[in-house]
Design an enzyme around this catalytic site. Structure first.
Site, mmCIF file in Angstrom:
data_model
loop_
_atom_site.group_PDB
_atom_site.id
_atom_site.type_symbol
_atom_site.label_atom_id
_atom_site.label_comp_id
_atom_site.label_asym_id
_atom_site.label_seq_id
_atom_site.Cartn_x
_atom_site.Cartn_y
_atom_site.Cartn_z
ATOM 1 N N TYR A 141 0.557 -1.081 -0.299
ATOM 2 C CA TYR A 141 -0.469 0.238 0.277
ATOM 3 C C TYR A 141 1.057 1.545 -0.073
ATOM 4 C CZ TYR A 141 -2.833 3.757 1.563
ATOM 5 O OH TYR A 141 -3.371 4.523 1.940
HETATM 6 P P1 NAD Z 1 -12.722 4.234 1.279
HETATM 7 O O1 NAD Z 1 -11.613 2.894 0.570
HETATM 8 O O2 NAD Z 1 -13.849 4.851 2.689
HETATM 9 O O3 NAD Z 1 -12.546 5.791 0.110
HETATM 10 C C1 NAD Z 1 -12.155 5.378 -1.282
HETATM 11 C C2 NAD Z 1 -12.669 5.154 -2.290
HETATM 12 O O4 NAD Z 1 -12.476 5.309 -3.634
HETATM 13 C C3 NAD Z 1 -14.429 3.799 -1.563
HETATM 14 O O5 NAD Z 1 -15.010 4.398 -1.848
HETATM 15 C C4 NAD Z 1 -13.795 2.947 -2.982
HETATM 16 O O6 NAD Z 1 -15.004 2.382 -3.506
HETATM 17 C C5 NAD Z 1 -13.584 3.603 -4.105
HETATM 18 N N1 NAD Z 1 -12.612 3.540 -5.237
HETATM 19 C C6 NAD Z 1 -11.172 2.553 -4.886
HETATM 20 N N2 NAD Z 1 -11.174 2.018 -6.080
HETATM 21 C C7 NAD Z 1 -11.466 3.180 -6.803
HETATM 22 C C8 NAD Z 1 -11.652 2.468 -8.367
HETATM 23 N N3 NAD Z 1 -10.335 2.100 -8.989
HETATM 24 N N4 NAD Z 1 -12.614 3.614 -8.960
HETATM 25 C C9 NAD Z 1 -13.104 4.007 -8.435
HETATM 26 N N5 NAD Z 1 -14.093 4.129 -7.171
HETATM 27 C C10 NAD Z 1 -12.685 3.779 -6.471
HETATM 28 O O7 NAD Z 1 -11.096 5.269 1.837
HETATM 29 P P2 NAD Z 1 -10.766 6.914 2.896
HETATM 30 O O8 NAD Z 1 -10.134 6.075 3.697
HETATM 31 O O9 NAD Z 1 -12.546 7.698 2.756
HETATM 32 O O10 NAD Z 1 -9.259 7.041 2.040
HETATM 33 C C11 NAD Z 1 -9.658 8.555 1.108
HETATM 34 C C12 NAD Z 1 -7.712 8.376 0.898
HETATM 35 O O11 NAD Z 1 -7.375 8.248 1.381
HETATM 36 C C13 NAD Z 1 -7.430 6.849 -0.080
HETATM 37 O O12 NAD Z 1 -6.663 7.640 -1.581
HETATM 38 C C14 NAD Z 1 -6.390 6.655 1.311
HETATM 39 O O13 NAD Z 1 -5.858 6.199 0.562
HETATM 40 C C15 NAD Z 1 -6.256 7.552 1.134
HETATM 41 N N6 NAD Z 1 -5.324 7.806 2.769
HETATM 42 C C16 NAD Z 1 -6.535 7.257 3.791
HETATM 43 C C17 NAD Z 1 -6.319 7.335 5.150
HETATM 44 C C18 NAD Z 1 -7.147 7.195 6.394
HETATM 45 O O14 NAD Z 1 -6.814 6.799 7.502
HETATM 46 N N7 NAD Z 1 -8.685 7.054 6.199
HETATM 47 C C19 NAD Z 1 -4.658 7.865 5.455
HETATM 48 C C20 NAD Z 1 -3.815 7.398 4.654
HETATM 49 C C21 NAD Z 1 -4.780 7.859 3.587
#
Ligand code: NAD
Length: 367
Positions: free
Chosen positions: A170
């Site tokens: 990741y």
């Molecule tokens: P999440 O999984 O709730 O949201 C990601 C969304 O993207 C999901 O609804 C999923 O269905 C959609 N998705 C995934 N692959 C896809 C694709 N190929 N095409 C279209 N849609 C797609 O995650 P989140 O916690 O809301 O995270 C948002 C972003 O922040 C992500 O990039 C994640 O890596 C990053 N991030 C989150 C955290 C955290 O603590 N929540 C920390 C560091 C980074």
């Protein structure tokens, strides 16, 4: 034609100099909150999400329904669907893209490595390809991650620290995203801002994250595992409340300069930035558990075990000086306050009526 009308309606703005933002991952945790905040202040918002079943898709549908009430449409589709992206960028002249869609989660990468490459690398490139050919090119703000610091032991983490020791696939794909952003900025003049989020939590959060499944397991009387390092130290995270992260995302969008290219050609140098968005005060996971025990009025069945080598890092701590300097980013919610809001939402959302939940019937809204 009906589809185009719906998309255009969702992109409608309600204030002078508003942005029109394509939010990818809009049915996700951070994406749904950001979409609502943008819409509420009068910006145009169109969401994109593939509603994949990495975690309970009904939670994604519930977020979609919530956004629907505020006239935000989520187009169901994949980042790797090139014709769909092109069509979206043809129908609406997006000024900005907030790219949050990704395969998240550190441990799942051991079972499903390909899904990380497909969503976080191929999907990002596909989006950048579509954006570079758009006229004008939208400015892009995207989610990187604190995981890029990997095995770095200098604390707190600053954007100048090394990021060449990812501890999970990741993290490696998030780091790759930063390198890919560099090339699209350099060659095509795309304006790109990367945000390294630190363990974001709050209402409508992700069921695969510890604070969420600890809450579930504590309520169900199931045992929970709390990690310690091989040296016997507690694992700690810089837990960051969702409203603070939303403010950071909007701040980054507001200060993003325009891209300098159009139709795939660069005209001059464009902006490329990366920022930490954290809370600046790490909390041990043991402390997280005791706060939850207090809020849930239930003792956890806690097992302390040595952290397995599964991609997790022992410690995260953000320095946010740069985000403060450039868009006044200042986290304001401490962990007990944020967890209280999360637990209140959790109990209302899952229809659990306990002592701590007397007045929470109307609380299943964002913020
Ligand atoms: P999440 O999984 O709730 O949201 C990601 C969304 O993207 C999901 O609804 C999923 O269905 C959609 N998705 C995934 N692959 C896809 C694709 N190929 N095409 C279209 N849609 C797609 O995650 P989140 O916690 O809301 O995270 C948002 C972003 O922040 C992500 O990039 C994640 O890596 C990053 N991030 C989150 C955290 C955290 O603590 N929540 C920390 C560091 C980074």
């Amino acid at each position: 034609a009906a589809w185009e009308k719906q998309v255009r309606h969702s992109a409608t703005t309600r204030r002078p100099n508003a942005m029109i933002v394509l939010v990818t991952g809009a049915a996700g945790f951070v994406g749904s909150h950001c979409s609502l905040a943008l819409k509420k202040r009068g910006d145009g918002v169109v969401g994109l999400d593939n509603f994949n079943p990495y975690y309970d898709p009904s939670l994604k549908r519930a977020r979609e329904a919530m956004l629907g009430k505020h006239q935000v449409m989520i187009v169901e589709g994949d980042l790797n669907d090139t014709p769909l992206l092109q069509k979206l960028l043809d129908v609406v002249a997006f000024t900005h893209i907030l790219h949050l869609a990704a395969q998240a989660g550190v441990r799942y990468a051991m079972q499903n490595p390909q899904s990380y490459v497909t969503a976080n690398i191929a999907g990002f490139v596909n989006l950048l390809e579509a954006a570079k050919s758009a006229n004008p090119q939208p400015a892009i703000v995207w989610a990187s991650s604190s995981s890029v610091y990997g095995l770095n032991t200098q604390n707190p983490f600053s954007e100048l620290h090394r990021t060449d020791q990812p501890a999970s696939l990741y993290a490696a794909t998030k780091k790759a995203g930063e390198e890919i952003a560099h090339t699209y900025n350099h060659i095509y003049g795309l304006s790109l801002t990367g945000l390294r989020f630190f363990t974001v939590y709050g209402p409508w959060g992700r069921p695969d994250m510890a604070y969420f499944f600890f809450t579930k397991d504590i309520l169900q009387g199931k045992p929970i595992q709390v990690y310690e390092t091989p040296q016997g130290k507690q694992v700690a995270r810089d837990f960051t409340y969702i409203d603070d992260v939303v403010k950071g995302c909007l701040g980054a969008l507001d200060t993003a300069e325009k891209s300098t290219g159009s139709g795939g050609k660069k005209r001059g140098p464009a902006q490329l930035r990366v920022y930490n968005l954290g809370n600046t005060s790490p909390v041990a996971v043991g402390r997280l558990v005791s706060i939850l025990e207090g809020l849930l009025k239930t003792k956890a069945k806690k097992h302390v075990i040595k952290m397995p080598s599964n991609g997790d890092v022992p410690y995260t701590h953000a320095n946010v000086t740069l985000a403060f300097r450039d868009f006044s980013y200042k986290p304001t919610t401490d962990l007990p306050t944020g967890l209280r809001k999360f637990v209140k939402w959790y109990l209302a959302y899952y229809g659990l009526h306990t002592r701590v939940n007397k007045e929470t019937h109307s609380s299943s809204s964002f913020s």
